[in-house]
Write a protein that holds these residues in place. Structure first.
Motif, PDB file in Angstrom:
ATOM      1  N   THR A 143     -33.053  11.418 -25.672  1.00  0.00           N
ATOM      2  CA  THR A 143     -33.406   9.994 -25.616  1.00  0.00           C
ATOM      3  C   THR A 143     -34.606   9.664 -26.498  1.00  0.00           C
ATOM      4  N   SER A 144     -35.544  10.606 -26.619  1.00  0.00           N
ATOM      5  CA  SER A 144     -36.728  10.334 -27.446  1.00  0.00           C
ATOM      6  C   SER A 144     -36.358  10.226 -28.918  1.00  0.00           C
ATOM      7  N   VAL A 145     -35.345  10.978 -29.347  1.00  0.00           N
ATOM      8  CA  VAL A 145     -34.962  10.999 -30.759  1.00  0.00           C
ATOM      9  C   VAL A 145     -33.922   9.940 -31.095  1.00  0.00           C
ATOM     10  N   PHE A 146     -32.934   9.758 -30.216  1.00  0.00           N
ATOM     11  CA  PHE A 146     -31.801   8.904 -30.569  1.00  0.00           C
ATOM     12  C   PHE A 146     -31.804   7.527 -29.904  1.00  0.00           C
ATOM     13  N   VAL A 147     -32.323   7.436 -28.680  1.00  0.00           N
ATOM     14  CA  VAL A 147     -32.250   6.172 -27.949  1.00  0.00           C
ATOM     15  C   VAL A 147     -33.489   5.306 -28.176  1.00  0.00           C
ATOM     16  N   ALA A 148     -34.675   5.924 -28.113  1.00  0.00           N
ATOM     17  CA  ALA A 148     -35.924   5.158 -28.255  1.00  0.00           C
ATOM     18  C   ALA A 148     -35.987   4.348 -29.547  1.00  0.00           C
ATOM     19  N   PRO A 149     -35.623   4.898 -30.724  1.00  0.00           N
ATOM     20  CA  PRO A 149     -35.688   4.095 -31.957  1.00  0.00           C
ATOM     21  C   PRO A 149     -34.785   2.865 -31.926  1.00  0.00           C
ATOM     22  N   LYS A 150     -33.612   2.995 -31.261  1.00  0.00           N
ATOM     23  CA  LYS A 150     -32.697   1.848 -31.182  1.00  0.00           C
ATOM     24  C   LYS A 150     -33.291   0.749 -30.296  1.00  0.00           C
ATOM     25  N   LEU A 151     -33.892   1.153 -29.167  1.00  0.00           N
ATOM     26  CA  LEU A 151     -34.545   0.165 -28.304  1.00  0.00           C
ATOM     27  C   LEU A 151     -35.711  -0.495 -29.024  1.00  0.00           C
ATOM     28  N   GLN A 152     -36.477   0.321 -29.740  1.00  0.00           N
ATOM     29  CA  GLN A 152     -37.645  -0.183 -30.461  1.00  0.00           C
ATOM     30  C   GLN A 152     -37.229  -1.200 -31.520  1.00  0.00           C
ATOM     31  N   ALA A 153     -36.081  -0.954 -32.171  1.00  0.00           N
ATOM     32  CA  ALA A 153     -35.606  -1.864 -33.216  1.00  0.00           C
ATOM     33  C   ALA A 153     -35.069  -3.172 -32.632  1.00  0.00           C
ATOM     34  N   ARG A 154     -34.498  -3.081 -31.427  1.00  0.00           N
ATOM     35  CA  ARG A 154     -33.841  -4.259 -30.858  1.00  0.00           C
ATOM     36  C   ARG A 154     -34.767  -5.100 -29.981  1.00  0.00           C
ATOM     37  N   PHE A 155     -35.654  -4.459 -29.265  1.00  0.00           N
ATOM     38  CA  PHE A 155     -36.536  -5.171 -28.342  1.00  0.00           C
ATOM     39  C   PHE A 155     -37.995  -4.887 -28.697  1.00  0.00           C
ATOM     40  N   VAL A 207     -35.104  14.424 -10.685  1.00  0.00           N
ATOM     41  CA  VAL A 207     -35.894  15.090 -11.726  1.00  0.00           C
ATOM     42  C   VAL A 207     -35.146  15.085 -13.052  1.00  0.00           C
ATOM     43  N   ILE A 208     -33.874  15.454 -13.035  1.00  0.00           N
ATOM     44  CA  ILE A 208     -33.091  15.516 -14.278  1.00  0.00           C
ATOM     45  C   ILE A 208     -32.956  14.134 -14.914  1.00  0.00           C
ATOM     46  N   VAL A 209     -32.639  13.118 -14.106  1.00  0.00           N
ATOM     47  CA  VAL A 209     -32.465  11.750 -14.609  1.00  0.00           C
ATOM     48  C   VAL A 209     -33.766  11.207 -15.192  1.00  0.00           C
ATOM     49  N   ALA A 210     -34.902  11.632 -14.633  1.00  0.00           N
ATOM     50  CA  ALA A 210     -36.200  11.147 -15.124  1.00  0.00           C
ATOM     51  C   ALA A 210     -36.395  11.455 -16.598  1.00  0.00           C
ATOM     52  N   GLY A 211     -35.739  12.497 -17.106  1.00  0.00           N
ATOM     53  CA  GLY A 211     -35.855  12.830 -18.520  1.00  0.00           C
ATOM     54  C   GLY A 211     -35.455  11.684 -19.428  1.00  0.00           C
ATOM     55  N   ILE A 212     -34.489  10.873 -18.993  1.00  0.00           N
ATOM     56  CA  ILE A 212     -34.039   9.724 -19.795  1.00  0.00           C
ATOM     57  C   ILE A 212     -35.181   8.744 -19.988  1.00  0.00           C
ATOM     58  N   PHE A 213     -35.813   8.362 -18.883  1.00  0.00           N
ATOM     59  CA  PHE A 213     -36.874   7.342 -18.938  1.00  0.00           C
ATOM     60  C   PHE A 213     -38.126   7.868 -19.632  1.00  0.00           C
ATOM     61  N   LEU A 214     -38.457   9.136 -19.369  1.00  0.00           N
ATOM     62  CA  LEU A 214     -39.678   9.706 -19.947  1.00  0.00           C
ATOM     63  C   LEU A 214     -39.533   9.936 -21.447  1.00  0.00           C
ATOM     64  N   GLY A 215     -38.348  10.340 -21.890  1.00  0.00           N
ATOM     65  CA  GLY A 215     -38.130  10.551 -23.316  1.00  0.00           C
ATOM     66  C   GLY A 215     -38.291   9.279 -24.116  1.00  0.00           C
ATOM     67  N   ILE A 216     -37.687   8.208 -23.614  1.00  0.00           N
ATOM     68  CA  ILE A 216     -37.787   6.918 -24.303  1.00  0.00           C
ATOM     69  C   ILE A 216     -39.221   6.425 -24.299  1.00  0.00           C
ATOM     70  N   ASN A 217     -39.870   6.491 -23.125  1.00  0.00           N
ATOM     71  CA  ASN A 217     -41.231   5.975 -23.021  1.00  0.00           C
ATOM     72  C   ASN A 217     -42.212   6.752 -23.884  1.00  0.00           C
ATOM     73  N   ASN A 218     -42.049   8.087 -23.951  1.00  0.00           N
ATOM     74  CA  ASN A 218     -42.974   8.896 -24.748  1.00  0.00           C
ATOM     75  C   ASN A 218     -42.964   8.481 -26.214  1.00  0.00           C
ATOM     76  N   THR A 219     -41.765   8.298 -26.773  1.00  0.00           N
ATOM     77  CA  THR A 219     -41.668   7.900 -28.180  1.00  0.00           C
ATOM     78  C   THR A 219     -42.239   6.506 -28.401  1.00  0.00           C
TER      79      THR A 219
END
Length: 404
Positions: A265-277, A313-325
């Motif tokens: 999510t930090s590599v592939f999802v966060a940049p898309k969110l950053q570009a759109r919102f 714990v496993i699902v938290a990786g999604i939110f933390l990856g995006i937020n970290n980037t």
């Protein structure tokens, strides 16, 4: 090194994410190993508590001493790197990690391990603050993509660390400590051979520079948000292993799943969110979801259902990856100062939250029940969301730099 970040308009003309000089890959590889050290000890926390007759709150001091020294040492990273140069600062940090992780493996009491983890934190501070600015400064693909590469290294290290820690920890709790020492020795060789000499800044940093940087409202806002958010992050890292009811292998696999989602999510999802919102809005949503996830883990602990905690714990990786980037990108553009100074100032405040939260989580469990640390962590993350909402006007300039 210029403190002016690349703008969104510049990025298309620059190289791709993977088109980097060898020096960038050398630092990124060392970053992977350094961040492996953060998660490597997770699977062995219950084993350390059992074999050294320590309580969870006492074992959590491994994180407290590490984060406290890391946070305080962030104040001197700029002073050191501006005098001895980026390369030698990185190498100094790596040497300290090699020494103190090995000493941790030779320890026989929880007090010794806690002390040596503090020394490890000093090396960690010298390394990570300088590594981020080195990757951004040496990268040929612009600030945004360089940060994604750094976060990818972070995610890979955090995901592989627990897996390796579980395997080594199943042999002995000392294994992960020695493992870090050997891997960082490899990282030392890579940096020594592949990293060119980087010119020192024309002006030397002072101890006051990080504090001056925190006067900029955007950086101050991000630092406060990270301080609060770390109460949730380190509740997950330092406390959740005690309520999952798994052995070293099981804990390693759970945190491996968490880390993989964090990396993706930090590599592939966060940049898309950053570009759109906008950045503030995206961070607010991710932090809110993370807070709700912590409450979900708390319900699992309260009802005696380790499965719910594991899923949370496993699902938290999604939110933390995006937020970290998102938050790292914002920090690099939040103040008109050297990137290394901005990173040090932000990390100083952030790691103080990481120092308090692990010990407090263990104590809350001793004082009340196994669910309380998760509820408290979730509440602190929600306070971070409120701070972000109240002070979001200070981040408007960052959004503008991304074309919003």
């Amino acid at each position: 090194m210029s403190s002016k970040p690349a703008t969104a308009k510049q990025l298309p003309q620059q190289g791709g994410l993977l088109s980097q000089p060898k020096a960038v890959w050398a630092v990124a590889f060392a970053c992977v190993i350094s961040f492996m050290g953060l998660g490597l000890v997770d699977p062995i926390l219950p084993a350390i508590a059992s074999q050294l007759n320590a309580t969870p709150s006492q074992v959590s001091l491994l994180f407290t001493s590490y984060n406290l020294v890391t946070g305080l040492a962030m104040l001197i990273t700029g002073v050191v790197s501006s005098r001895i140069g980026v390369k030698w600062t990185l190498l100094s940090g790596v040497v300290l990690i090699i020494i103190f992780s090995a000493l941790g493996g030779y320890s026989n009491t929880i007090g010794q391990i806690v002390g040596f983890r503090g020394g490890w934190g000093l090396g960690n501070a010298l390394f990570i603050a300088t590594a981020l600015s080195a990757i951004v400064g040496l990268s040929t693909s612009g600030t945004a993509k360089a940060i994604i590469l750094y976060e990818a290294a972070l995610g890979l290290g955090i995901s592989v660390g627990p897996l390796l820690g579980g395997e080594l920890g199943s042999i002995s709790w000392r294994g992960p400590f020695f493992g870090v020492s050997v891997l960082m020795l490899i990282g030392f060789i890579f940096i020594m051979v592949m990293l060119p000499k980087i010119p020192k800044p024309k002006t030397r940093s002072t101890l006051a520079d990080p504090f001056r940087a925190l006067k900029f409202p955007a950086l101050k806002t991000l630092a406060i948000v990270a301080f609060l958010y770390n109460f949730g992050f380190f509740t997950l890292m330092a406390y959740s292993p005690y309520v999952m009811g798994l052995d070293e292998h099981g804990l390693g696999y759970v945190f491996f799943g968490w880390g993989i989602l964090l990396a993706i999510t930090s590599v592939f999802v966060a940049p898309k969110l950053q570009a759109r919102f906008n950045l503030a809005g995206s961070m607010g949503v991710m932090l809110t979801l993370f807070a709700l996830d912590l409450v979900f883990m708390g319900l699992g602990a309260a009802t005696g259902s380790p499965t719910l905690v594991i899923i949370g714990v496993i699902v938290a990786g999604i939110f933390l990856g995006i937020n970290n980037t998102l938050i790292t990108t914002a920090v690099m553009e939040s103040a008109p100062v050297e990137r290394s100074v901005a990173s040090a100032a932000y990390s100083f405040v952030r790691f103080l939250g990481g120092a308090v939260s692990p010990f407090l989580a263990g104590k809350l469990a001793e004082w009340y029940n196994s669910a309380t640390p998760f509820y408290f962590g979730g509440a602190m993350v929600l306070v971070a969301v409120i701070v972000l909402a109240v002070r979001r006007r200070h981040l408007a300039g960052i959004d503008v730099s991304h074309g919003h």
